[in-house]
Scaffold this active site. Sequence first.
Site, mmCIF file in Angstrom:
data_model
loop_
_atom_site.group_PDB
_atom_site.id
_atom_site.type_symbol
_atom_site.label_atom_id
_atom_site.label_comp_id
_atom_site.label_asym_id
_atom_site.label_seq_id
_atom_site.Cartn_x
_atom_site.Cartn_y
_atom_site.Cartn_z
ATOM 1 N N ASP A 124 -24.330 -16.089 19.805
ATOM 2 C CA ASP A 124 -25.057 -15.245 20.754
ATOM 3 C C ASP A 124 -24.024 -14.672 21.721
ATOM 4 O O ASP A 124 -22.804 -14.820 21.526
ATOM 5 C CB ASP A 124 -26.187 -16.029 21.450
ATOM 6 C CG ASP A 124 -25.678 -17.050 22.467
ATOM 7 O OD1 ASP A 124 -24.448 -17.289 22.534
ATOM 8 O OD2 ASP A 124 -26.517 -17.622 23.199
ATOM 9 N N CYS B 211 -22.496 -20.715 20.833
ATOM 10 C CA CYS B 211 -23.231 -20.178 21.978
ATOM 11 C C CYS B 211 -22.522 -20.676 23.235
ATOM 12 O O CYS B 211 -21.349 -21.061 23.170
ATOM 13 C CB CYS B 211 -24.714 -20.534 21.928
ATOM 14 S SG CYS B 211 -25.130 -22.291 22.011
ATOM 15 N N THR C 293 -23.062 -23.381 25.078
ATOM 16 C CA THR C 293 -22.835 -24.828 25.027
ATOM 17 C C THR C 293 -22.798 -25.394 23.609
ATOM 18 O O THR C 293 -22.358 -26.535 23.417
ATOM 19 C CB THR C 293 -23.978 -25.567 25.753
ATOM 20 O OG1 THR C 293 -25.215 -25.207 25.100
ATOM 21 C CG2 THR C 293 -24.056 -25.183 27.220
ATOM 22 N N HIS D 92 -19.370 -39.259 7.657
ATOM 23 C CA HIS D 92 -20.539 -40.143 7.662
ATOM 24 C C HIS D 92 -21.868 -39.401 7.566
ATOM 25 O O HIS D 92 -22.843 -39.965 7.075
ATOM 26 C CB HIS D 92 -20.557 -40.988 8.943
ATOM 27 C CG HIS D 92 -19.514 -42.072 8.932
ATOM 28 N ND1 HIS D 92 -19.523 -43.115 9.831
ATOM 29 C CD2 HIS D 92 -18.431 -42.268 8.147
ATOM 30 C CE1 HIS D 92 -18.482 -43.919 9.592
ATOM 31 N NE2 HIS D 92 -17.804 -43.412 8.572
ATOM 32 N N HIS E 145 -23.573 -44.319 3.278
ATOM 33 C CA HIS E 145 -23.721 -43.015 3.945
ATOM 34 C C HIS E 145 -24.750 -42.155 3.230
ATOM 35 O O HIS E 145 -25.574 -41.495 3.870
ATOM 36 C CB HIS E 145 -22.371 -42.304 4.027
ATOM 37 C CG HIS E 145 -21.355 -43.057 4.815
ATOM 38 N ND1 HIS E 145 -21.631 -43.586 6.054
ATOM 39 C CD2 HIS E 145 -20.084 -43.407 4.532
ATOM 40 C CE1 HIS E 145 -20.564 -44.221 6.510
ATOM 41 N NE2 HIS E 145 -19.615 -44.132 5.603
HETATM 42 C C1 RB5 Z 1 -26.988 -18.256 27.145
HETATM 43 O O1 RB5 Z 1 -26.896 -18.048 28.530
HETATM 44 C C2 RB5 Z 1 -26.958 -19.740 26.840
HETATM 45 O O2 RB5 Z 1 -28.135 -20.327 27.270
HETATM 46 C C3 RB5 Z 1 -26.764 -19.978 25.359
HETATM 47 O O3 RB5 Z 1 -25.582 -19.369 24.951
HETATM 48 C C4 RB5 Z 1 -26.623 -21.428 24.926
HETATM 49 O O4 RB5 Z 1 -25.703 -22.117 25.704
HETATM 50 C C5 RB5 Z 1 -27.880 -22.167 24.746
HETATM 51 O O5 RB5 Z 1 -27.881 -23.340 24.318
#
Ligand code: RB5
Length: 144
Positions: free
Chosen positions: A8, A65, A67, A98, A135
Amino acid sequence: MKIIAAADHGGYNLKNVLVERLRKAGHEVTDIGTQSGDSTDYPDYAHKVATAVAAGTAERGLLVCGTGVGMAIAANRHKGVRAVNCSDTFTARYSRMHNDANVLTLGERVVGSGLAADIVDWWIATPYSKDESRHATRVAKIEL
Ligand code: RB5
Protein backbone atom coordinates in the site's frame (compact mmCIF):
# COMPACT_ATOMS: atom_id res chain seq x y z
CA MET A 1 11.24 -18.56 -7.77
CA LYS A 2 7.87 -17.06 -8.78
CA ILE A 3 7.03 -14.30 -6.32
CA ILE A 4 4.09 -11.89 -6.27
CA ALA A 5 4.68 -8.57 -4.50
CA ALA A 6 2.49 -5.67 -3.47
CA ALA A 7 2.33 -2.74 -1.09
CA ASP A 8 0.00 0.00 0.00
CA HIS A 9 1.10 3.65 0.15
CA GLY A 10 2.85 2.96 3.48
CA GLY A 11 5.10 0.34 1.94
CA TYR A 12 5.60 1.13 -1.71
CA ASN A 13 9.13 2.58 -1.39
CA LEU A 14 10.44 -0.52 0.39
CA LYS A 15 8.47 -2.83 -1.90
CA ASN A 16 10.14 -1.24 -4.95
CA VAL A 17 13.61 -1.70 -3.42
CA LEU A 18 12.89 -5.36 -2.59
CA VAL A 19 11.34 -6.14 -5.98
CA GLU A 20 14.42 -4.80 -7.72
CA ARG A 21 16.67 -6.81 -5.41
CA LEU A 22 14.73 -10.04 -5.97
CA ARG A 23 14.74 -9.56 -9.75
CA LYS A 24 18.50 -8.94 -9.73
CA ALA A 25 18.87 -12.22 -7.83
CA GLY A 26 17.06 -13.99 -10.68
CA HIS A 27 13.56 -14.36 -9.27
CA GLU A 28 10.46 -13.90 -11.40
CA VAL A 29 8.63 -11.15 -9.57
CA THR A 30 5.14 -9.92 -10.44
CA ASP A 31 4.65 -6.46 -8.94
CA ILE A 32 0.94 -5.61 -8.70
CA GLY A 33 1.45 -2.16 -7.12
CA THR A 34 0.91 0.27 -5.63
CA GLN A 35 3.31 2.61 -7.38
CA SER A 36 2.80 5.89 -5.56
CA GLY A 37 2.25 7.45 -2.19
CA ASP A 38 -1.42 8.04 -2.89
CA SER A 39 -3.59 6.56 -0.18
CA THR A 40 -4.74 2.99 -0.81
CA ASP A 41 -6.36 0.20 1.21
CA TYR A 42 -3.94 -2.57 2.24
CA PRO A 43 -6.55 -5.40 2.20
CA ASP A 44 -7.05 -4.91 -1.56
CA TYR A 45 -3.39 -5.85 -2.13
CA ALA A 46 -3.20 -8.51 0.54
CA HIS A 47 -6.19 -10.36 -0.90
CA LYS A 48 -4.76 -10.31 -4.45
CA VAL A 49 -1.39 -11.65 -3.33
CA ALA A 50 -2.94 -14.26 -1.02
CA THR A 51 -5.28 -15.43 -3.79
CA ALA A 52 -2.31 -15.98 -6.13
CA VAL A 53 -0.31 -17.88 -3.51
CA ALA A 54 -3.30 -20.01 -2.48
CA ALA A 55 -3.97 -20.83 -6.14
CA GLY A 56 -0.32 -21.72 -6.75
CA THR A 57 0.19 -19.15 -9.49
CA ALA A 58 2.97 -17.74 -7.31
CA GLU A 59 5.15 -19.77 -4.93
CA ARG A 60 5.58 -16.96 -2.45
CA GLY A 61 4.09 -13.56 -1.70
CA LEU A 62 5.69 -10.37 -0.42
CA LEU A 63 3.53 -7.64 1.10
CA VAL A 64 4.68 -4.31 2.52
CA CYS A 65 2.62 -1.74 4.39
CA GLY A 66 3.44 0.68 7.20
CA THR A 67 3.76 -2.02 9.84
CA GLY A 68 3.19 -5.28 7.95
CA VAL A 69 0.39 -6.02 10.40
CA GLY A 70 -2.70 -5.25 8.31
CA MET A 71 -1.25 -7.15 5.36
CA ALA A 72 -0.62 -10.23 7.51
CA ILE A 73 -4.07 -10.17 9.08
CA ALA A 74 -5.79 -9.91 5.69
CA ALA A 75 -3.58 -12.47 3.92
CA ASN A 76 -4.08 -15.01 6.70
CA ARG A 77 -7.84 -15.05 6.07
CA HIS A 78 -7.08 -17.16 2.98
CA LYS A 79 -7.04 -20.95 3.25
CA GLY A 80 -3.58 -22.27 2.54
CA VAL A 81 -1.87 -18.97 3.20
CA ARG A 82 0.60 -18.72 6.07
CA ALA A 83 1.67 -15.10 6.26
CA VAL A 84 4.36 -13.97 8.68
CA ASN A 85 5.13 -10.41 9.70
CA CYS A 86 8.88 -10.20 10.28
CA SER A 87 11.13 -7.59 11.81
CA ASP A 88 14.09 -9.91 12.38
CA THR A 89 15.97 -12.61 10.52
CA PHE A 90 15.50 -15.30 13.20
CA THR A 91 11.72 -15.17 12.76
CA ALA A 92 12.16 -15.11 8.99
CA ARG A 93 14.25 -18.31 9.08
CA TYR A 94 12.06 -20.22 11.52
CA SER A 95 8.83 -19.16 9.81
CA ARG A 96 10.13 -21.07 6.82
CA MET A 97 11.65 -24.05 8.65
CA HIS A 98 8.83 -24.69 11.13
CA ASN A 99 5.74 -23.01 9.65
CA ASP A 100 6.30 -23.20 5.88
CA ALA A 101 5.31 -19.53 5.69
CA ASN A 102 4.41 -18.65 2.11
CA VAL A 103 3.77 -14.92 2.46
CA LEU A 104 6.17 -12.44 4.07
CA THR A 105 4.90 -9.10 5.31
CA LEU A 106 7.13 -6.20 6.27
CA GLY A 107 6.61 -2.74 7.74
CA GLU A 108 8.36 0.07 5.91
CA ARG A 109 7.89 2.24 9.01
CA VAL A 110 9.41 -0.47 11.22
CA VAL A 111 12.48 -1.89 9.49
CA GLY A 112 15.15 -0.12 7.47
CA SER A 113 15.89 -1.22 3.93
CA GLY A 114 19.11 -3.03 4.93
CA LEU A 115 17.43 -5.20 7.54
CA ALA A 116 14.45 -5.74 5.26
CA ALA A 117 16.78 -7.02 2.52
CA ASP A 118 18.40 -9.47 4.97
CA ILE A 119 14.99 -10.66 6.15
CA VAL A 120 13.85 -11.26 2.56
CA ASP A 121 17.11 -13.03 1.63
CA TRP A 122 16.84 -15.45 4.57
CA TRP A 123 13.13 -15.98 4.06
CA ILE A 124 13.57 -16.81 0.37
CA ALA A 125 16.63 -19.02 0.88
CA THR A 126 15.46 -21.05 3.88
CA PRO A 127 13.67 -24.33 3.10
CA TYR A 128 10.75 -25.83 5.01
CA SER A 129 11.94 -28.65 7.29
CA LYS A 130 9.45 -31.03 5.71
CA ASP A 131 11.39 -34.15 6.64
CA GLU A 132 10.72 -33.47 10.31
CA SER A 133 7.20 -34.87 10.52
CA ARG A 134 6.21 -32.92 13.63
CA HIS A 135 6.23 -29.72 11.56
CA ALA A 136 4.04 -31.22 8.84
CA THR A 137 1.60 -32.43 11.51
CA ARG A 138 1.42 -28.99 13.09
CA VAL A 139 1.14 -27.07 9.83
CA ALA A 140 -1.69 -29.40 8.74
CA LYS A 141 -3.52 -28.58 12.00
CA ILE A 142 -3.52 -24.85 11.18
CA GLU A 143 -6.34 -25.15 8.66
CA LEU A 144 -9.84 -25.14 10.20
C1 RB5 B 1 -1.48 3.10 6.47
O1 RB5 B 1 -1.44 4.33 7.13
C2 RB5 B 1 -1.19 1.98 7.45
O2 RB5 B 1 -2.26 1.84 8.32
C3 RB5 B 1 -0.94 0.68 6.72
O3 RB5 B 1 0.13 0.84 5.85
C4 RB5 B 1 -0.55 -0.51 7.58
O4 RB5 B 1 0.46 -0.20 8.48
C5 RB5 B 1 -1.66 -1.24 8.22
O5 RB5 B 1 -1.46 -2.27 8.88
